[in-house]
Design a protein around this motif. Structure first.
Motif, mmCIF file in Angstrom:
data_model
loop_
_atom_site.group_PDB
_atom_site.id
_atom_site.type_symbol
_atom_site.label_atom_id
_atom_site.label_comp_id
_atom_site.label_asym_id
_atom_site.label_seq_id
_atom_site.Cartn_x
_atom_site.Cartn_y
_atom_site.Cartn_z
ATOM 1 N N ASP A 35 0.827 -1.222 0.000
ATOM 2 C CA ASP A 35 0.000 0.000 0.000
ATOM 3 C C ASP A 35 0.852 1.259 0.000
ATOM 4 O OD1 ASP A 35 -1.745 -2.036 0.693
ATOM 5 O OD2 ASP A 35 -2.708 -0.957 2.326
ATOM 6 N N PRO A 46 1.283 3.080 5.055
ATOM 7 C CA PRO A 46 0.078 3.068 5.899
ATOM 8 C C PRO A 46 0.001 1.885 6.874
ATOM 9 C CG PRO A 46 -0.498 3.583 3.641
ATOM 10 C CD PRO A 46 0.935 3.166 3.629
ATOM 11 N N ASP A 47 0.306 0.672 6.393
ATOM 12 C CA ASP A 47 0.123 -0.477 7.286
ATOM 13 C C ASP A 47 1.156 -0.476 8.414
ATOM 14 O OD1 ASP A 47 -2.120 -1.225 5.922
ATOM 15 O OD2 ASP A 47 -1.219 -2.923 4.872
ATOM 16 N N ASP A 49 2.461 2.124 9.712
ATOM 17 C CA ASP A 49 2.104 3.194 10.648
ATOM 18 C C ASP A 49 0.873 2.827 11.471
ATOM 19 O OD1 ASP A 49 4.241 4.463 9.619
ATOM 20 O OD2 ASP A 49 3.139 6.060 8.603
ATOM 21 N N TRP A 65 -6.765 4.291 11.753
ATOM 22 C CA TRP A 65 -5.453 4.674 11.217
ATOM 23 C C TRP A 65 -5.177 6.119 11.613
ATOM 24 C CZ3 TRP A 65 -6.172 8.875 8.113
ATOM 25 C CH2 TRP A 65 -7.412 9.021 7.487
ATOM 26 N N TRP A 86 -6.606 14.618 -0.970
ATOM 27 C CA TRP A 86 -7.488 13.435 -0.972
ATOM 28 C C TRP A 86 -6.977 12.367 -0.014
ATOM 29 C CZ3 TRP A 86 -5.275 8.814 -2.556
ATOM 30 C CH2 TRP A 86 -4.051 8.913 -3.235
ATOM 31 N N PHE A 87 -5.683 12.348 0.229
ATOM 32 C CA PHE A 87 -5.109 11.396 1.185
ATOM 33 C C PHE A 87 -4.678 12.219 2.385
ATOM 34 C CE2 PHE A 87 -2.077 8.472 3.042
ATOM 35 C CZ PHE A 87 -2.697 7.257 2.862
ATOM 36 N N GLY A 88 -5.422 12.069 3.466
ATOM 37 C CA GLY A 88 -5.256 12.979 4.597
ATOM 38 C C GLY A 88 -4.071 12.639 5.483
ATOM 39 N N LEU A 89 -3.098 13.532 5.517
ATOM 40 C CA LEU A 89 -1.977 13.381 6.449
ATOM 41 C C LEU A 89 -2.126 14.463 7.515
ATOM 42 C CD1 LEU A 89 0.872 12.732 3.850
ATOM 43 C CD2 LEU A 89 -0.166 11.042 5.381
ATOM 44 N N ASP A 93 0.796 13.204 12.276
ATOM 45 C CA ASP A 93 1.204 12.113 11.394
ATOM 46 C C ASP A 93 2.290 12.589 10.431
ATOM 47 O OD1 ASP A 93 1.084 9.550 10.310
ATOM 48 O OD2 ASP A 93 -0.610 10.003 8.993
ATOM 49 N N PHE A 149 -2.803 1.362 -5.828
ATOM 50 C CA PHE A 149 -3.686 0.918 -4.751
ATOM 51 C C PHE A 149 -4.416 2.062 -4.051
ATOM 52 C CE2 PHE A 149 -4.628 -0.163 -0.344
ATOM 53 C CZ PHE A 149 -5.466 -1.243 -0.544
ATOM 54 N N GLN A 150 -3.707 3.097 -3.621
ATOM 55 C CA GLN A 150 -4.376 4.158 -2.850
ATOM 56 C C GLN A 150 -5.300 5.001 -3.724
ATOM 57 O OE1 GLN A 150 -4.472 4.117 0.322
ATOM 58 N NE2 GLN A 150 -2.638 3.029 0.957
ATOM 59 N N PHE A 153 -8.230 2.701 -3.431
ATOM 60 C CA PHE A 153 -8.754 2.453 -2.081
ATOM 61 C C PHE A 153 -9.277 3.731 -1.436
ATOM 62 C CE2 PHE A 153 -8.750 1.602 2.418
ATOM 63 C CZ PHE A 153 -9.152 0.289 2.496
ATOM 64 N N VAL A 154 -8.459 4.758 -1.434
ATOM 65 C CA VAL A 154 -8.857 6.017 -0.790
ATOM 66 C C VAL A 154 -9.452 6.978 -1.830
ATOM 67 C CG1 VAL A 154 -8.037 8.042 0.484
ATOM 68 C CG2 VAL A 154 -7.203 5.764 1.092
#
Ligand code: FO1
Length: 309
Positions: A35, A46-47, A49, A65, A86-89, A93, A149-150, A153-154
């Protein structure tokens, strides 16, 4: 030593329960990195973390997460530039991502960085990325072709149907230092209740890892992530019905039949136990739903007792 093959949220909760039952020095987690990706120039895992934050007691419990007590000032500011939000950091984090990315730039491997972070957080468990090499899960979506993948997925909220899954780089990848030895010398190998198709399959796809696990099949116990025909989190049910042998505990047994000697299924699926056994995989029935830490610890105890010494 108990070796656990791990994806994200389900694996992290299982590991937290396991650590209530066995000392941390007796646990090694081998974690999916399919991922992982780069965004804003930052190395995102991600995994790893999710497992790290969960075991440190720092995870956001609602999302499963990211950090608890998170704030999003940087993402809000980034939004004003039309940046990729779109991918929240979250702000907290982001610190871990700055650290990892800087260490990567200095030439450190992902396993070295993962160990440094685990040490900084006082985790006694051994966390190993399955590989330090590039491994990128791709999904093929009808009409759209291959998506990272992201992005699926996201970015697309895993709503699009998946025709195929591919693990880019798997054939050329080498297991991270310690991975093969850990599997070969483990007292027990646990396949966590993670997504078999996009979390555990990439771990097994790294050259030599699947073979190492198959060699230990009698000592491999998986926990079914499918309960009553549904996944507790994520798209495992959809993926198993389109790419596997169906979204049931029996489908999970068939999916894992060459790697796993024993499958732990939920009490809700008691009626499937004989069908699971008919696939050649021993079946143990218990409450697998990890409502809280005590339930996760109880599940871990059953898993530890699932293989006769
Ligand atoms: N999942 C989401 O659904 N949306 C997000 O914005 C998101 C951000 C994110 C940031 C860091 C991290 O470690 C995980 C994050 N996740 C997010 C979860 C994660 O990407 C997925 O759950 C896994 O990749 C699937 O195992």
């Amino acid at each position: 030593v108990i070796v656990t093959l791990a994806g994200g949220v389900g694996a992290a909760r299982f590991l937290a329960g396991l650590l209530d039952v066995v000392p941390p020095g007796d646990v090694t987690a081998i974690v999916n990195v399919g991922d992982d990706f780069v965004l804003h120039g930052l190395s995102i895992s991600p995994d790893l973390d999710t497992v790290t934050y969960t075991l440190a007691g720092e995870v956001d419990r609602q999302r499963g997460w990211g950090r608890a007590d998170e704030t999003w000032l940087v993402m809000e500011e980034l939004e004003r530039y039309g940046g990729q939000t779109w991918f929240g950091l979250g702000d907290r984090d982001l610190a871990l991502h700055l650290y990892r990315s800087q260490r990567r730039a200095e030439g450190a491997t992902l396993s070295e960085i993962t160990a440094e972070v685990a040490r900084a957080k006082g985790l006694g468990v051994r966390l190993l990325p399955v590989t330090d090499d590039r491994l990128a899960t791709k999904v093929v979506v009808p009409g759209e072709g291959e998506l990272a993948f992201q992005d699926w997925f996201v970015g697309r909220r895993h709503a699009l149907p998946v025709e195929a899954v591919r693990f880019d780089g798997a054939a050329e990848s080498r297991p991270a230092p310690g991975v093969l030895d850990a599997i070969a010398s483990a007292d027990l190998v646990v396949v966590a209740p993670s997504n078999p198709v996009v979390s555990i399959a990439p771990v097994l796809a790294v050259a030599g890892v699947g073979e190492a696990v198959r060699r230990r099949r009698d000592d491999v116990v998986a926990v079914s992530p499918i309960v009553g025909g549904r996944a507790l989190k994520g798209p495992a049910a959809e993926l198993l019905s389109t790419l596997g042998a169906g979204a049931t505990a029996v489908g999970v047994a068939r999916w894992y039949a060459s790697e796993v000697g024993t499958l732990v299924i939920d009490e809700l699926d008691t009626s499937l136990a004989s069908e699971v056994a008919a696939t050649g995989v021993r079946c143990v029935v218990t409450d697998t739903v990890m409502r809280d830490r005590a339930a996760a610890a109880a599940l871990a105890r059953v898993v530890l007792g699932a293989v006769e010494p």
